[in-house]
Motif scaffolding. Structure first.
Motif, short mmCIF file in Angstrom:
data_model
loop_
_atom_site.label_atom_id
_atom_site.label_comp_id
_atom_site.label_asym_id
_atom_site.label_seq_id
_atom_site.Cartn_x
_atom_site.Cartn_y
_atom_site.Cartn_z
N PRO A 21 -24.98 86.78 53.34
CA PRO A 21 -23.30 86.23 52.72
C PRO A 21 -23.87 85.26 51.20
CG PRO A 21 -24.72 84.80 54.89
CD PRO A 21 -25.77 85.84 54.54
N ALA A 22 -24.54 84.71 51.60
CA ALA A 22 -24.06 83.72 50.19
C ALA A 22 -24.45 84.77 48.89
CB ALA A 22 -25.74 82.94 49.92
N GLU A 23 -25.48 85.37 48.90
CA GLU A 23 -25.24 86.81 47.94
C GLU A 23 -24.43 87.83 47.63
OE1 GLU A 23 -28.03 90.68 47.37
OE2 GLU A 23 -29.35 89.15 47.88
N MET A 24 -24.24 87.88 48.83
CA MET A 24 -22.47 88.54 48.52
C MET A 24 -21.91 88.35 47.80
SD MET A 24 -19.95 90.27 52.15
CE MET A 24 -20.23 88.20 52.59
N VAL A 25 -21.22 86.69 48.69
CA VAL A 25 -20.65 86.09 47.33
C VAL A 25 -20.90 85.54 46.05
CG1 VAL A 25 -19.54 83.23 47.41
CG2 VAL A 25 -19.41 84.68 49.93
N ALA A 26 -21.73 85.32 45.92
CA ALA A 26 -22.25 85.26 44.62
C ALA A 26 -22.01 86.99 43.98
CB ALA A 26 -24.10 85.47 44.63
N ASN A 27 -21.84 87.87 44.01
CA ASN A 27 -21.41 89.03 43.72
C ASN A 27 -20.14 89.03 43.39
OD1 ASN A 27 -24.51 89.82 43.76
ND2 ASN A 27 -23.83 90.96 45.50
N LEU A 28 -19.46 88.57 44.56
CA LEU A 28 -18.16 88.75 43.72
C LEU A 28 -17.56 87.91 42.89
CD1 LEU A 28 -16.45 89.15 47.39
CD2 LEU A 28 -16.95 90.52 46.14
N THR A 29 -18.62 86.43 42.78
CA THR A 29 -17.36 85.53 41.65
C THR A 29 -17.96 85.45 40.62
OG1 THR A 29 -19.72 84.25 42.59
CG2 THR A 29 -17.48 83.62 43.91
N ALA A 30 -19.11 86.70 40.19
CA ALA A 30 -19.44 87.20 38.97
C ALA A 30 -18.61 87.68 38.52
CB ALA A 30 -21.01 87.78 39.15
N LYS A 31 -17.29 88.22 39.62
CA LYS A 31 -16.29 88.91 38.71
C LYS A 31 -15.10 87.83 38.65
CE LYS A 31 -17.87 93.90 40.31
NZ LYS A 31 -18.08 95.13 40.86
N GLY A 32 -15.72 86.60 39.04
CA GLY A 32 -14.22 86.27 39.36
C GLY A 32 -13.67 86.27 40.75
N ARG A 33 -13.72 87.12 41.95
CA ARG A 33 -13.32 87.57 42.70
C ARG A 33 -14.12 86.59 43.77
NH1 ARG A 33 -14.16 93.61 41.99
NH2 ARG A 33 -11.91 93.61 40.28
N LYS A 34 -12.86 86.10 44.79
CA LYS A 34 -13.36 85.84 45.69
C LYS A 34 -13.63 86.01 47.44
CE LYS A 34 -11.88 81.95 42.89
NZ LYS A 34 -12.68 81.14 42.47
N LEU A 35 -13.88 85.81 48.87
CA LEU A 35 -13.89 85.58 49.82
C LEU A 35 -12.75 84.70 50.83
CD1 LEU A 35 -15.64 88.33 51.36
CD2 LEU A 35 -16.92 86.76 52.24
N VAL A 36 -12.15 85.47 52.09
CA VAL A 36 -11.18 84.70 52.33
C VAL A 36 -11.85 85.30 53.75
CG1 VAL A 36 -9.17 84.00 53.46
CG2 VAL A 36 -9.74 84.16 51.12
N VAL A 37 -12.32 84.34 54.96
CA VAL A 37 -13.38 84.92 56.25
C VAL A 37 -12.15 84.28 56.72
CG1 VAL A 37 -15.21 85.25 55.36
CG2 VAL A 37 -14.14 82.43 56.32
N ILE A 38 -12.19 84.25 58.22
CA ILE A 38 -10.86 84.61 59.51
C ILE A 38 -11.90 83.16 60.41
CG2 ILE A 38 -11.98 85.85 60.96
CD1 ILE A 38 -8.75 86.28 61.90
N ILE A 39 -11.24 82.42 60.66
CA ILE A 39 -11.33 80.90 61.70
C ILE A 39 -10.41 81.06 62.75
CG2 ILE A 39 -12.75 79.17 61.81
CD1 ILE A 39 -14.86 80.94 60.27
N ASP A 40 -10.66 81.19 64.21
CA ASP A 40 -9.45 81.55 65.17
C ASP A 40 -9.76 80.56 65.99
OD1 ASP A 40 -8.49 83.61 64.20
OD2 ASP A 40 -9.60 84.42 65.30
N PRO A 41 -8.87 79.45 66.67
CA PRO A 41 -9.22 78.07 66.80
C PRO A 41 -9.67 78.58 68.74
CG PRO A 41 -6.75 78.95 67.66
CD PRO A 41 -7.51 79.95 66.98
N HIS A 42 -9.53 79.68 68.95
CA HIS A 42 -10.21 80.04 70.22
C HIS A 42 -12.42 79.78 70.21
CE1 HIS A 42 -9.42 84.04 68.94
NE2 HIS A 42 -10.73 84.03 69.10
N ILE A 43 -12.96 79.07 71.19
CA ILE A 43 -14.05 79.19 71.09
C ILE A 43 -14.41 79.78 71.94
CG2 ILE A 43 -15.92 77.22 71.66
CD1 ILE A 43 -14.06 76.94 68.76
N LYS A 44 -15.85 80.74 71.55
CA LYS A 44 -16.84 81.75 72.99
C LYS A 44 -17.55 80.45 73.97
CE LYS A 44 -19.55 85.15 73.54
NZ LYS A 44 -20.51 86.37 72.47
N ARG A 45 -17.24 80.74 75.15
CA ARG A 45 -18.30 79.67 76.03
C ARG A 45 -19.00 80.57 76.57
NH1 ARG A 45 -15.19 75.42 78.90
NH2 ARG A 45 -16.50 76.24 80.48
N GLU A 46 -20.19 80.35 75.32
CA GLU A 46 -21.44 80.74 75.59
C GLU A 46 -22.61 79.63 75.42
OE1 GLU A 46 -23.62 83.41 72.72
OE2 GLU A 46 -23.25 84.99 74.20
#
Length: 944
Positions: free
Chosen positions: A419-444
């Motif tokens: 993921p860090a490499e993927m993000v770096a490839n985007l930011t080299a062009k001035g782009r960003k990444l948004v990822v989803i984080i929801d409040p429910h937590i998997k009971r595992e």
């Protein structure tokens, strides 16, 4: 992203087999307190002010209020209540009514207000004939009638603007002890209490109400109002309709699958603020309550049965709107906003709940999303195709499938191993990444968030005090209790770079499903008798040691995004601004996140609904609003997709997003002619990126909506009051998106005919005097947008791959002259991403045009926007500066009748003669390549 019910329901829904199932959601008749209170229509209020107990101190009147009844001829007191009336700055008042000595503390909404409201002065002017008259320092009056209790709020002109309890619908159900069952000798009950006071059933769900009934209600009247607006989120018109013919408006954050249009049903947001407007004044009320709420509206000018009866009695049409707020729990806590101009009343509300802080600049550009981009190669392909097709984009989004089996703060090790490499490839062009984080937590077992939350009691509890186990995307899930400071702190810390490897300052966050959505719960949400953390109180136990979910439901998402924002800021020690998107909304949401309108459909009606929905949210303080471009469900054919991109390009939050089962629809996947139109819409957005950024800076200072109803700027023009298919951006651009299929013209209303306002088509610079409605010819490429005469709009014409790459590019200033041949505008510049602007690292410039000169100045005395909310102006920090390398490339002056012969630039000690070109066909003068630095003031003088 979409919530669904059980596995079978989820499968059907994902296939798009049905729309909203109304049977999953309550009507007023099925909601115990709504049914109970709505039927309560007394001729005279039972509530009486005890004049002997009145005390006025500072900005507060306090007194005892009693409910009275008769035993024969004798009046007796039933219950005692405590009244507190506060005068606040900016012509705002607050009424609080609580039980004087409640059996348990009643819940008071915690997080909606942006700190303690600032106090004004209050004095008692008279106490005569059972009426009190109080006056604040600005000359607003409150007349309180003691028996029956009524509050009349008068503006500075002495006009009654708001009346509370005129219709005797004030009601506070007192908490009480449940009676013990008493049986006779045969075991038959002698004294049977109504069980509905202590429990309710809906479908298969049983709601135990351990505190019993605790509902509250109040009615509010707006004399001389034509319409009322607000109380988002709903899918009907911006102006609110009379509800006596059906259901009230419902405010209860819910995940409603494929929501209906033109409906009063609750959906994801619940912001209980209402504004009234007529040609005489604007006013408003903010019902400060986070429980389930229903709102009735009666507009006496609508021609319904109720208004017809009133008109018969009063002898003619009556301009007045009544409203009634009914909530399941809490106290009566209502803010009265006396306005009396639209901008005044909007500012009063954002002064209470906060204006949105300045967002990072990239968040105002174009976002590309889908449920889901499947792996790193897919992300790379999407990123590269934007460049290959010369379409600008700033953000790529990842939905839930990027995680390791729906466990948040993790990455799928096979699909996203680097993921860090993927993000770096985007930011080299001035782009960003948004990822989803929801409040429910998997009971595992072994999942670190679940293990930590379980071990430290961070989860919401069920009615028996055990960790609540519901069903959501991961399957068996529990929900973090953000009301617990330790849980919020723990959650915020998960966003630190060391706790979420692969992220950087250029990864931002999307909080979805935070109504909260529970597939297995009543109405697809959490049971009301679940338990939340309450601060320890000495001696408190039992029902005083926790809050039920019924008390806090509409606040839950607010606490979620608050913790997210805290974590996203803390990871860089507050250096970089964070962008958050939320689905659940409540009063105050704007302080933490942007909002989108949820899971819409690729239908023309849903495109049209984006305008009133975002107007309503904007008026409720939430300016950073948008809709899924193209529709979340179904597939938009070329014409609909084109029109949606064109509309989205002129709405605050501009994101394309789609369902996992829909056909891929990135812009280059359409036929070349459509791709070219989508490219053009995106490029129009980027050309105006600094205009948008300036609007959001000004919103952060003055709290006014970015996307505005016409009547905000033209409050006396009655024809504008019911228009919600077009809008203003600030006070400079008017937008009428094309939301109908196959049309060759659309009706556009150009306001300001009585003020001699001029409008200019932004494509042709053709001047059109305000004249009310006109028919605008449109082809598939036309977006009806008009610049207001008397304004200056900054543009950047060198559109690049992302907004970050345009930072130092030159400006074009478009000057649209008014009938006096003058114009003004503003421009805000900073680094676009850090919080250095709070330490004077910015430029806020005023641009003025007069026939003799055009000036770009950093005014150290006054700014044309309002931060103090009282004076109308603020002092600008004269030490503010920013070393921008951008410069002035062109000035376009539209509407010029007498062009100058020469132009000369003055900057610092240098003077430069400039070239000009006159386009006689449309009265446009272009000043070519002035070359002035935007980092320093300049002036251009004209001679004739």
């Amino acid at each position: 992203m979409r919530t669904l019910g059980l596995v079978l329901v989820a499968a059907l829904a994902i296939s798009g087999c049905f729309g909203v199932d109304r049977n999953n959601f309550k009507t007023c008749e099925q909601s115990g307190f709504c049914k109970r209170l709505r039927a309560l229509k007394p001729e005279k209020s039972q509530y009486v002010l005890n004049l002997d107990t009145v005390i006025v101190h500072g900005n507060v009147l306090s007194a005892e209020v009693n409910t009275m009844d008769y035993e024969g001829d004798k009046k007796v007191v039933l219950w005692h209540y405590a009244l507190r009336l506060s005068a606040l700055v900016d012509g705002t008042f607050r009424i609080e009514i609580d039980e004087a000595d409640p059996l348990y503390p009643r819940y008071r909404t915690q997080l909606a207000l942006d700190g303690e409201p600032a106090a004004d002065g209050l004095r008692l002017a008279s106490n005569e004939n059972g009426k009190l008259t109080l006056i604040n320092t600005q000359g607003h009056k409150v007349v309180i009638t003691a028996d029956p209790l009524k509050f009349e709020f008068l503006n500075q002109k002495g006009e009654v603007a708001v009346v509370v309890n005129e219709n005797s619908q004030l009601f506070v159900e007192p908490l009480r002890v449940r009676k013990e069952r008493v049986d006779d000798e045969d075991g038959q009950a002698l004294d049977v209490e109504d069980e509905s006071a202590w429990s309710e059933n809906f479908k298969t769900h049983h709601d135990r109400k351990p505190r019993g009934n605790e509902a509250v209600s109040v009615d509010v009247s707006f004399p001389d109002a034509d319409h009322v607006y607000g109380i988002p989120q709903h899918t009907d018109r911006f102006f609110l309709k009379t509800t006596t013919d059906g259901e009230p408006y419902r405010l209860y954050n819910l995940d409603v699958f494929e929501y209906e249009l033109d409906s009063r049903m609750a959906i994801y947001g619940a912001v209980p603020v209402m504004y009234a407007h007529g040609s005489s004044r604007s006013a408003g009320v903010f019902w400060h309550n986070s429980a389930e709420t229903w709102v009735d509206v009666v507009n006496y000018a609508e021609g319904n049965v109720v208004s017809s009866l009133v008109n018969l009695v009063t002898g003619g049409q009556k301009r007045k709107v009544d409203a009634r707020f009914m909530s399941e729990s809490g106290i009566v806590d209502v803010f009265v906003l006396l306005g009396d101009r639209p901008a005044d009343v909007f500012r009063q509300y954002t002064r209470l709940t906060g204006a949105a802080p300045l967002p990072p600049k990239f968040s105002l550009a174009y976002h590309q999303s889908r449920w889901n981009y499947v792996d790193e190669a897919d992300v790379r392909s999407v990123d590269e195709n934007f460049d290959a097709h010369d379409i600008p984009a700033d953000v790529i989004w990842l939905d839930i499938e990027y995680t390791d089996r729906k466990k948040y703060f993790t990455w799928d090790p096979e699909k996203f191993p680097r993921p860090a490499e993927m993000v770096a490839n985007l930011t080299a062009k001035g782009r960003k990444l948004v990822v989803i984080i929801d409040p429910h937590i998997k009971r595992e077992a072994g999942y670190f968030v679940h293990e930590d939350a379980q071990d430290n009691s961070y989860y919401v509890k069920d009615k028996d005090g055990k960790d609540y186990d519901g069903w959501c995307w991961p399957g068996s899930s529990s929900y973090l209790d953000f009301f617990n400071p330790a849980a919020s702190k723990y959650y915020a810390e998960r966003y630190r770079f060391e706790n979420f490897p692969g992220t950087s300052k250029d990864v931002h966050f999307w909080n979805d499903m935070n109504e909260p959505s529970v597939f297995s719960g009543p109405e697809i949400t959490m049971p009301k008798d679940n338990r939340h953390y309450a601060p320890p109180v000495d001696g408190a136990d039992g029902l005083s040691s926790f809050w039920e979910h019924r008390h806090v439901h509409n606040e839950y998402g607010l606490w979620h995004i608050r913790a997210t924002k805290q974590g996203a800021m803390d990871r860089t020690n507050g250096k970089y601004r964070a962008f958050i998107l939320t689905r659940a909304t409540f009063a105050g949401t704007q302080r933490y996140a942007a909002v989108w309108t949820g899971d819409n459909m690729a239908e023309w009606g849903h495109l049209a609904a984006t305008v009133p929905m975002c107007l309503s949210l904007g008026a409720a303080g939430i300016s950073h609003c948008g809709a899924d471009v193209g529709g979340f469900f179904k597939y938009p054919e070329s014409e609909l997709m084109t029109r949606w991109y064109q509309a989205g390009a002129f709405q605050p939050f501009f994101r394309a997003h789609s369902h996992i089962e829909t056909k891929r629809r990135e812009p280059w996947l359409y036929e070349p002619a459509t791709t070219a139109l989508l490219r053009d819409a995106n490029r129009r957005r980027y050309a105006l990126i600094d205009f948008w950024y300036t609007l959001f800076y000004e919103h952060s200072i003055d709290g006014l909506p970015v996307m505005r109803p016409l009547w905000q700027e033209f409050p006396e023009e009655r024809d504008t009051y019911a228009i919600d298919d077009q809008y203003l951006l600030g006070d400079k651009l008017l937008v009428r998106p094309v939301t109908e299929p196959g049309v060759s013209s659309v009706k556009v209303y150009l306001p300001g005919k009585d003020a001699r306002v001029l409008w200019y088509d932004v494509d042709t610079y053709k001047m059109i005097p305000a004249q009310g409605y006109l028919n605008q010819d449109v082809n598939i490429a036309k977006i009806p947008v008009y610049q207001r005469g008397g304004s200056v709009v900054p543009r950047k014409e060198r559109v690049r791959r992302s907004s970050a790459l345009m930072a130092d590019d030159p400006y074009t200033l478009v000057v649209a002259l008014d009938h006096n041949n003058t114009a003004t505008g503003t421009l805000y510049i900073d680094d676009g991403e850090t919080t250095d602007y709070t330490d004077s690292q910015y430029i806020y410039a005023k641009i003025t045009y007069e026939p003799s000169a055009m000036t770009y100045s950093f005014d150290s005395r006054k700014s044309p926007h309002n931060s103090e909310f009282l004076s109308g102006f603020i002092f600008v920090n004269e030490n503010a500066h920013f070393p921008t390398r951008s410069w002035l490339e062109r000035i376009v002056i539209a509407g010029i009748k007498t062009p100058p012969k020469t132009a000369k630039l003055h900057q610092e000690e240098k003077q430069t003669a400039l070239q000009m070109t006159l386009h006689k066909g449309n009265d446009v003068l272009v000043v070519r390549k002035p070359g002035a630095s935007m980092a320093k003031p300049w002036k251009i003088t004209f001679s004739y």
